[in-house]
Structure formats: structure tokens, C-alpha cells
Scaffold this motif. Structure first.
Motif, PDB file in Angstrom:
ATOM      1  N   PRO A 309      11.283  37.110   1.085  1.00  0.00           N
ATOM      2  CA  PRO A 309      10.889  35.767   1.561  1.00  0.00           C
ATOM      3  C   PRO A 309      12.041  34.777   1.625  1.00  0.00           C
ATOM      4  N   LEU A 310      13.115  35.032   0.870  1.00  0.00           N
ATOM      5  CA  LEU A 310      14.248  34.105   0.876  1.00  0.00           C
ATOM      6  C   LEU A 310      14.995  34.147   2.203  1.00  0.00           C
ATOM      7  N   LEU A 311      14.748  35.153   3.015  1.00  0.00           N
ATOM      8  CA  LEU A 311      15.392  35.222   4.323  1.00  0.00           C
ATOM      9  C   LEU A 311      14.907  34.104   5.244  1.00  0.00           C
ATOM     10  N   ASP A 312      13.811  33.444   4.870  1.00  0.00           N
ATOM     11  CA  ASP A 312      13.298  32.311   5.639  1.00  0.00           C
ATOM     12  C   ASP A 312      13.705  30.974   5.042  1.00  0.00           C
ATOM     13  N   ASN A 313      14.469  31.005   3.968  1.00  0.00           N
ATOM     14  CA  ASN A 313      14.851  29.759   3.305  1.00  0.00           C
ATOM     15  C   ASN A 313      15.713  28.904   4.238  1.00  0.00           C
ATOM     16  N   PRO A 314      15.515  27.592   4.243  1.00  0.00           N
ATOM     17  CA  PRO A 314      16.301  26.736   5.160  1.00  0.00           C
ATOM     18  C   PRO A 314      17.790  26.657   4.816  1.00  0.00           C
ATOM     19  N   ALA A 315      18.165  26.998   3.593  1.00  0.00           N
ATOM     20  CA  ALA A 315      19.572  26.918   3.205  1.00  0.00           C
ATOM     21  C   ALA A 315      20.303  28.189   3.629  1.00  0.00           C
ATOM     22  N   PRO A 316      21.349  28.086   4.459  1.00  0.00           N
ATOM     23  CA  PRO A 316      22.068  29.293   4.906  1.00  0.00           C
ATOM     24  C   PRO A 316      22.636  30.116   3.755  1.00  0.00           C
ATOM     25  N   GLN A 317      23.145  29.453   2.718  1.00  0.00           N
ATOM     26  CA  GLN A 317      23.733  30.198   1.608  1.00  0.00           C
ATOM     27  C   GLN A 317      22.688  31.037   0.877  1.00  0.00           C
ATOM     28  N   GLY A 344      20.906  30.762  13.212  1.00  0.00           N
ATOM     29  CA  GLY A 344      21.713  29.597  13.556  1.00  0.00           C
ATOM     30  C   GLY A 344      22.999  29.479  12.764  1.00  0.00           C
ATOM     31  N   SER A 345      23.105  30.185  11.638  1.00  0.00           N
ATOM     32  CA  SER A 345      24.293  30.120  10.801  1.00  0.00           C
ATOM     33  C   SER A 345      25.212  31.306  11.105  1.00  0.00           C
ATOM     34  N   THR A 346      26.471  31.027  11.334  1.00  0.00           N
ATOM     35  CA  THR A 346      27.455  32.087  11.584  1.00  0.00           C
ATOM     36  C   THR A 346      27.566  33.019  10.390  1.00  0.00           C
ATOM     37  N   ALA A 347      27.540  32.451   9.181  1.00  0.00           N
ATOM     38  CA  ALA A 347      27.656  33.281   7.979  1.00  0.00           C
ATOM     39  C   ALA A 347      26.479  34.237   7.849  1.00  0.00           C
ATOM     40  N   VAL A 348      25.287  33.769   8.195  1.00  0.00           N
ATOM     41  CA  VAL A 348      24.101  34.622   8.109  1.00  0.00           C
ATOM     42  C   VAL A 348      24.182  35.743   9.142  1.00  0.00           C
ATOM     43  N   VAL A 349      24.628  35.434  10.356  1.00  0.00           N
ATOM     44  CA  VAL A 349      24.768  36.451  11.394  1.00  0.00           C
ATOM     45  C   VAL A 349      25.741  37.540  10.951  1.00  0.00           C
ATOM     46  N   LYS A 350      26.851  37.121  10.400  1.00  0.00           N
ATOM     47  CA  LYS A 350      27.846  38.090   9.930  1.00  0.00           C
ATOM     48  C   LYS A 350      27.268  38.963   8.823  1.00  0.00           C
ATOM     49  N   GLU A 351      26.570  38.351   7.868  1.00  0.00           N
ATOM     50  CA  GLU A 351      26.015  39.104   6.746  1.00  0.00           C
ATOM     51  C   GLU A 351      24.903  40.040   7.202  1.00  0.00           C
ATOM     52  N   ALA A 352      24.138  39.609   8.185  1.00  0.00           N
ATOM     53  CA  ALA A 352      23.080  40.469   8.715  1.00  0.00           C
ATOM     54  C   ALA A 352      23.673  41.693   9.395  1.00  0.00           C
ATOM     55  N   ALA A 353      24.765  41.500  10.121  1.00  0.00           N
ATOM     56  CA  ALA A 353      25.420  42.639  10.779  1.00  0.00           C
ATOM     57  C   ALA A 353      25.971  43.615   9.751  1.00  0.00           C
ATOM     58  N   GLN A 376      27.545  31.943  24.446  1.00  0.00           N
ATOM     59  CA  GLN A 376      27.829  30.751  23.658  1.00  0.00           C
ATOM     60  C   GLN A 376      28.486  31.029  22.310  1.00  0.00           C
ATOM     61  N   ARG A 377      28.072  32.098  21.618  1.00  0.00           N
ATOM     62  CA  ARG A 377      28.449  32.248  20.210  1.00  0.00           C
ATOM     63  C   ARG A 377      29.303  33.493  19.965  1.00  0.00           C
ATOM     64  N   PRO A 378      30.570  33.307  19.654  1.00  0.00           N
ATOM     65  CA  PRO A 378      31.419  34.457  19.323  1.00  0.00           C
ATOM     66  C   PRO A 378      30.892  35.244  18.122  1.00  0.00           C
ATOM     67  N   ALA A 379      30.234  34.554  17.174  1.00  0.00           N
ATOM     68  CA  ALA A 379      29.724  35.255  15.989  1.00  0.00           C
ATOM     69  C   ALA A 379      28.670  36.279  16.374  1.00  0.00           C
ATOM     70  N   VAL A 380      27.818  35.944  17.351  1.00  0.00           N
ATOM     71  CA  VAL A 380      26.794  36.881  17.799  1.00  0.00           C
ATOM     72  C   VAL A 380      27.439  38.049  18.530  1.00  0.00           C
ATOM     73  N   ARG A 381      28.439  37.772  19.378  1.00  0.00           N
ATOM     74  CA  ARG A 381      29.135  38.859  20.079  1.00  0.00           C
ATOM     75  C   ARG A 381      29.848  39.771  19.086  1.00  0.00           C
ATOM     76  N   ARG A 382      30.443  39.161  18.059  1.00  0.00           N
ATOM     77  CA  ARG A 382      31.142  39.962  17.055  1.00  0.00           C
ATOM     78  C   ARG A 382      30.163  40.850  16.296  1.00  0.00           C
ATOM     79  N   ALA A 383      28.987  40.324  15.971  1.00  0.00           N
ATOM     80  CA  ALA A 383      27.984  41.119  15.267  1.00  0.00           C
ATOM     81  C   ALA A 383      27.483  42.265  16.147  1.00  0.00           C
ATOM     82  N   GLY A 384      27.236  41.969  17.434  1.00  0.00           N
ATOM     83  CA  GLY A 384      26.815  43.024  18.337  1.00  0.00           C
ATOM     84  C   GLY A 384      27.859  44.107  18.466  1.00  0.00           C
ATOM     85  N   TYR A 385      29.123  43.698  18.529  1.00  0.00           N
ATOM     86  CA  TYR A 385      30.202  44.683  18.634  1.00  0.00           C
ATOM     87  C   TYR A 385      30.300  45.529  17.368  1.00  0.00           C
TER      88      TYR A 385
END
Length: 479
Positions: A309-317, A344-353, A376-385
């Protein structure tokens, strides 16, 4: 640079010359390079007369201390010692490591006398120069002499002055040498406020040691509230040694893993159930990231439902630490984490990847290609790659070729490197003893790769494109 310095000195204003030397000695590494440059230049300028050693020009005197002629350097050292200035001390320190014995002995003897008579003549620049010279073969004397000055009875004033130096290496030197010169309160202030991490750690260790010896528990509690983890762990260790584990237990959800480990030992001694504490803490309205980390360190896979459930927490950290905890406990829900690939958070996208990397083959390929094309977002492209690169060789090469033209320079550089490496690994070579890996592509897929490489010839070079042509030719010939 030498011309500019000499121009200042030739103006005839001694104060301006000394100020120029102060500016120069603020960068001891530059001073050492200047020393080598002047020696080399004066060695090859054999027709140039030796510099005149005037008493009114400290700049000329300092530069002459680097002359290639040892007799000139020896005369300069004697002149420095006859009219000592704190600004000249770094140049004297340089000569204590001189390769000519007469110059070296004269400089060492003079430095020892100057520091004995007036320890405060050792400026921060003198210490920094001595620390650099200490790395040389004959450079230990100045370092040892400064240590002796700090350890002497008259070293208290010198220690206090050097601890105000802006250079961290000078403050570290003082703390490594003469912590006994500092009072407990002064050490505590340094530990709490110094901008350098190593200085804070050294000061905190010395302060905690004195506090334990003198049973000053309140000061340890004060340091334990520091915002710096290296200070907190030292203070809490002191509290454990004074027999106060109950003061350490509240740090179970500290942001530092080392502090949490110590707090769990204190909890064990006081009968507190750490895993139960963490399970309750992560269900709070505003869970602390330290509690999430603590549950990851002490929990099991069965605690996954508490973390998901913490994956829905509003705080990115919080989301980032929840992902790390789920990965640590091997309790990752692939569909649930996949949603975070466009967080929406770059750090979350990276950690999810990172979290989904072992399960990359289970993810929809269309989703990953769409991420790679995100405008728009290099972080999303980097995660996809990252995730496409964990699939089969054909997919990884295609993704690398696409990314090599990415507008983000770091991502493009990574794609270029990966594409070049993969193509060279696939290309046949007569000297290669290991079997060449197979591309596992049909003629149409191989032709598509070649067409994409042709578009990227500027990024990956024509030579690499030619290697891919050879690979495609082999693929087409084998079908």
C-alpha cells in the motif's frame, strides 16, 4: 603567472608582494606545479643570470627558491630565515624536501627553529603544503614538525587558529593530531556544525570518548539528536557504553541503516520487539522511511502486504523505499510495480525499473517500446531502455540503436556504447576462439536493424555499421 607575480613585486610595495604570495599559497597544488615549472625553465635558461635576492621583493625571493641552481636555493633559504614572514613559510616547507642535501638541511633546521620560537607562524597554507609535500620521498620533515608544534605545550593557540581554516584537510590534520587540546564542548560544536563529514566524524568520536569517560550522558543525548548520521551513531554508541540502551531504542526508525542496527541491539537488551515495532510503524498515517528500511532488514516475504500500500503514498521517498523493501524481501508484485514506470517522480521511475529488471521478460513489450519513445521524460526512456536491455539480444540491440540518437546526451552515449559492444560481439573474427553468439533474427528483422544502424552511422561510426552488414549477410545466407 611568473611574469604577473614579478610585476607585482617590481612595483616596490612589500605589502602587495606579500598579498600576492598569500593568494598563491592558497592553492598548494598550484604552488608545487609552479615550483617544478620554474626549476625547469631556469635549468634550460643557462644564459640568464641568477636572480638578485633583494630584501624589498618577497615575490622575487619566493620564486628564486625554486631556481634550478642549488646554490641559489640555499642562499634564498638563508634570506628567508633572516627575515621570516608567514607568507614565505610554504616556500620554506617546499625546500625541506629539496633533493640537494645542503638546501634541505638548512630549510629543515630553519623551519624547526621558526616553529619553536613562534608556532603561530604556521598558517593554514603552511599545513596544506606540508601535507602535500609529505607524499614525497624526502617530504616527511615539515609534516612531523607541525605535528610536534601542535603537541607541544604552546600548541593550544595554534590548534585553535588552524581549526578556523576554511580547508577541511587542515582541520582534519589538527583533529588527528591534537584532539587533547580541545575541550569537550568545542568538540561537540565541531561535530554538530562543521561542513566537512570527516571533521564531524573525528570530532564526534573524540567528544563521545571524553563524554563516556566523564559520564556526561546529557551531551551524548544532545549529539544523538544531530542531523548527521556519523555523529548520531558515535553518540549512540557512547550511550550504549554508559549503560543507557533505553535512550537508543527510539532510533529504531532512523534514516541511517547503521543507527537502526545499533538501535535494534538496544531493543534486544531492553526486551523490545523490533519487527513488531516496524510493522506498526509502516502502517502509520505518515510512515518514516527508516521504519520501511527497518522492516526490510528484519521482516520476511510475508510482510509484503504491509509494504505494497505504500506504493500509493504521496511522498516520493516513501514510494522509493517501499520499492527497495519489497525487492529486498522478494515480495514484488510485478503488475503493481509496473504502474510506477510512469510515476511523476524520476526517483520512483528509476527504482521501479531496477525492481522490475529481473522480471523484464514478463512485461508487455509494447509498454517498454512506448516508454523508449516518450517525448518528454528522459527518466522514462532510460527506464524503458534498461528493461528492454534485459530481454533477448535482438531487442537489446534494436533498443541500443534507437537510444544512440536520443536527445539526452548521457542516454545517447550509453546507447552508442552498448550498440557498438553488441555489434562487435556478433561480428565474426578469424582470431576469435570462442563461438560467436547468434543474433537469432530473421532476414527481415536483420534488415530492419541494418537500416536503423545506417540512420545512426554518425553516432556509431561507419566501421561498426560495416560489421553489422557482415552479421546481416551471415544471417541472410544461413536462411
Amino acid at each position: 603567472m611568473t611574469a604577473a607575480l614579478l610585476a607585482v613585486g617590481s612595483a616596490g610595495h612589500a605589502e602587495d608582494s606579500l598579498e600576492a604570495l598569500r593568494v598563491l599559497t592558497e592553492r598548494p597544488a598550484l604552488l608545487l606545479r609552479l615550483d617544478a615549472f620554474i626549476r625547469r625553465e631556469s635549468w634550460y635558461s643557462t644564459g640568464r643570470p641568477a636572480p638578485s635576492l633583494t630584501e624589498t621583493d618577497p615575490v622575487a625571493l619566493a620564486l628564486a627558491a625554486s631556481h634550478a641552481d642549488g646554490r641559489v636555493r640555499e642562499r634564498v633559504v638563508r634570506r628567508m630565515l633572516s627575515r621570516p614572514h608567514p607568507e614565505m613559510m610554504p616556500f620554506l616547507v617546499l625546500r625541506t624536501s629539496d633533493w640537494v642535501r645542503q638546501v634541505r638541511e638548512s630549510a629543515c633546521a630553519g623551519l624547526a627553529v621558526l616553529l619553536h620560537e613562534n608556532p603561530l607562524s604556521a598558517t593554514a597554507a603552511t599545513v596544506r603544503t606540508a601535507l602535500l609535500v609529505n607524499r614525497r620521498r624526502r617530504g616527511a620533515f615539515a609534516h612531523g614538525q607541525l605535528r610536534a608544534s601542535l603537541l607541544a605545550e604552546s600548541g593550544t593557540a595554534l590548534s585553535g587558529r588552524l581549526l578556523t581554516a576554511p580547508e577541511p584537510m587542515v582541520r582534519r590534520f589538527v583533529l588527528d593530531t591534537a584532539t587533547h587540546r580541545l575541550g569537550l564542548r568545542d568538540l561537540a560544536v565541531l561535530a554538530e556544525s562543521d561542513p566537512d563529514r570527516q571533521v564531524r566524524a573525528r570530532a564526534a568520536e573524540a567528544a563521545a570518548r571524553q563524554a563516556v569517560w566523564t559520564d556526561q550522558v546529557e551531551l551524548l543525548r544532545r549529539l544523538a539528536r544531530s542531523r548527521h548520521a556519523e555523529v548520531r551513531i558515535t553518540a549512540l554508541t557512547g550511550l550504549m557504553r554508559t549503560g543507557s540502551p533505553k535512550d537508543v531504542v527510539p532510533f529504531l526508525d532512523d534514516s541511517s541503516a547503521l543507527v537502526r542496527a545499533l538501535a535494534r541491539e538496544a531493543a534486544r537488551r531492553t526486551g523490545t520487539d523490533s519487527p513488531a515495532y516496524y510493522r506498526a510503524a509502516v502502517q502509520a498515517a505518515e510512515p518514516q522511511v527508516g521504519a520501511i528500511g527497518g522492516l526490510a532488514e528484519t521482516g520476511s516475504r510475508s510482510d509484503g502486504p504491509l509494504l505494497t500500500p505504500l506504493l500509493d503514498n504521496p511522498a516520493p521517498q516513501v514510494r522509493v523505499h517501499a520499492l527497495r523493501a519489497l525487492r529486498s524481501l522478494d515480495a514484488v508484485s510485478v503488475p503493481r510495480v509496473t504502474v510506477l514506470l510512469r510515476d511523476g517522480s524520476t526517483a520512483v521511475v528509476k527504482e521501479a525499473a531496477v525492481t522490475l529488471a529481473p522480471s523484464a521478460t514478463q512485461l508487455p513489450a509494447d509498454l517498454l517500446w512506448d516508454m523508449l519513445a516518450d517525448p518528454q521524460r528522459p527518466a522514462v526512456r532510460r527506464a524503458g531502455y534498461r528493461l528492454l536491455n534485459r530481454r533477448d539480444r535482438l531487442t537489446a540491440l534494436r533498443a541500443a540503436l534507437l537510444v544512440s540518437g536520443d536527445p539526452h546526451p548521457r542516454l545517447a552515449a550509453r546507447g552508442k556504447t552498448d550498440a557498438t559492444t553488441q555489434i562487435r560481439a556478433l561480428a565474426p573474427n578469424p582470431w576469435r576462439t570462442r563461438p560467436v553468439p547468434s543474433l537469432d533474427a530473421g532476414p527481415a528483422e536483420a534488415a530492419e536493424l541494418l537500416a536503423l544502424a545506417e540512420q545512426r552511422r554518425t553516432e556509431i561510426t561507419e566501421g561498426v555499421v560495416q560489421l553489422l552488414r557482415d552479421v546481416v549477410r551471415l544471417v541472410s545466407g544461413s536462411r
